[in-house]
Scaffold this motif. Structure first.
Motif, PDB file in Angstrom:
ATOM      1  N   GLY A  57       0.844  -1.190   0.000  1.00  0.00           N
ATOM      2  CA  GLY A  57       0.000   0.000   0.000  1.00  0.00           C
ATOM      3  C   GLY A  57       0.878   1.237   0.000  1.00  0.00           C
ATOM      4  O   GLY A  57       1.780   1.380  -0.831  1.00  0.00           O
ATOM      5  N   GLN A 177      -8.465   2.013   2.618  1.00  0.00           N
ATOM      6  CA  GLN A 177      -7.332   1.114   2.366  1.00  0.00           C
ATOM      7  C   GLN A 177      -7.684  -0.352   2.598  1.00  0.00           C
ATOM      8  O   GLN A 177      -6.933  -1.235   2.208  1.00  0.00           O
ATOM      9  CB  GLN A 177      -6.129   1.517   3.222  1.00  0.00           C
ATOM     10  N   ALA A 181      -5.468  -1.265  -1.560  1.00  0.00           N
ATOM     11  CA  ALA A 181      -4.356  -0.588  -0.893  1.00  0.00           C
ATOM     12  C   ALA A 181      -3.691   0.423  -1.807  1.00  0.00           C
ATOM     13  O   ALA A 181      -3.471   0.148  -2.987  1.00  0.00           O
ATOM     14  CB  ALA A 181      -3.323  -1.618  -0.434  1.00  0.00           C
TER      15      ALA A 181
END
Length: 287
Positions: A57, A177, A181
């Motif tokens: 992420g 998220q 991500a």
DNA sequence: CCCACGACCTGTGGGC
DNA sequence: TGCCCACAGGTCGTGG
């Protein structure tokens, strides 16, 4: 500031200096960033060798020889600067988009080979942690994070399950998220435009055809942005102080009032506020 | 569980 | 020129 492409740009910039390097001096000039640094932060990094640098992420992950991993999140204004060797400050060697005030140089790391890494963060929305590598996946910041959008687990069907039953708009959910991500405000706007999908649609009602367009668009936008070295609006710089240039390819972000770039579309880009954040989109071709 | 909103912190750019 | 407000690429905690 940094979304996945900017974080990946920073990771790639740090890799030649950090991978395989031993950290010989670490200085934390304040006890916290957004959150307190972990106990004995500098001492736990000192003497460690960096085994590898990866990204998950918007996090940079540095696996260490001490069996711990250094987690780094750049927040909005976090930036690394790398200086190498005694001539690092030679005139003309670095181009600084906006010279960083010494007051915001919070973390300084020196490697055995003489490189110096400085972490700057004016707003201090960034944060760092140290966690056992063996149980890294259980780290509170990583557990529950959605699939990597450039990896094999990011699929239209997967997105459909994540969206199922959700009445929130697509824009807001793509920023979550846990759904996927690495996306942030810019690339969500750009991806929705490319997918011709309205940011105002309730997520749960979007069909597979549109979701397939969306997953494709997200991948294309992110890959294009990584190839361009990220986007520089005001703060972002790579580790040598250079700017990204994907901002020149924005089709909607920051373009309120401009004509839609889609050929033959008569629309004008509009800005609206969703969840307290600006969304840019074309109300004609994004449905 | 879901969702909306304020909070965190500093800098900058635009409007008056 | 100077001042003030709005806004900025992210995330978390709280409240309904």
């Amino acid at each position: 500031m940094p979304e996945l492409p900017e974080v990946e740009t920073v990771r790639r910039g740090l890799a030649p200096t950090l991978e395989g390097a031993r950290l010989v001096r670490v200085e934390a000039r304040r006890p916290d960033l957004r959150f307190p640094l972990p106990p004995q932060f500098a001492a736990r990094l000192t003497g460690a060798r960096v085994l590898g640098l990866t990204r998950r992420g918007k996090y940079i992950l540095a696996a260490l020889s001490t069996d711990e991993t250094w987690l780094i999140h750049l927040g909005m204004t976090g930036r690394f600067e790398v200086l190498r060797g005694v001539n690092a400050r030679a005139p003309g060697e670095f181009v600084h988009v906006a010279p960083q005030a010494a007051a915001h140089a919070h973390i300084v790391v020196e490697t055995e080979s003489g490189a110096r890494l400085t972490y700057f963060d004016a707003r201090r929305f960034g944060f760092m942690d140290l966690a056992a590598t063996a149980t890294l996946a259980e780290h509170p910041r990583l557990v529950g994070m959605g699939p990597e959008p450039l990896g094999p687990d990011f699929t239209p069907k997967g997105l459909q399950s994540a969206f199922a039953g959700r009445r929130q708009n697509v824009k807001a959910l793509l920023l979550d998220q846990r759904v996927v991500a690495g996306l942030g405000n810019i690339y969500v706007c750009e991806a929705l435009f490319r997918a011709r999908l309205s940011p105002r649609r309730a997520a749960g009602g979007v069909g597979l055809t549109r979701l397939a367009r969306l997953t494709d668009a997200i991948r294309e936008v992110l890959e294009g942005a990584i190839a361009a070295g990220g986007s520089t609006l005001r703060d972002f710089a790579d580790v040598a102080g250079g700017a990204g240039y994907f901002q020149h390819r924005f089709e909607v972000y920051g373009r309120e009032g401009e004509a839609c770039t889609r050929s033959a579309c008569p629309g004008v880009v509009r800005r609206l506020v969703q969840g307290g954040r600006s969304t840019f989109f074309c109300p004609v071709c994004q449905t």
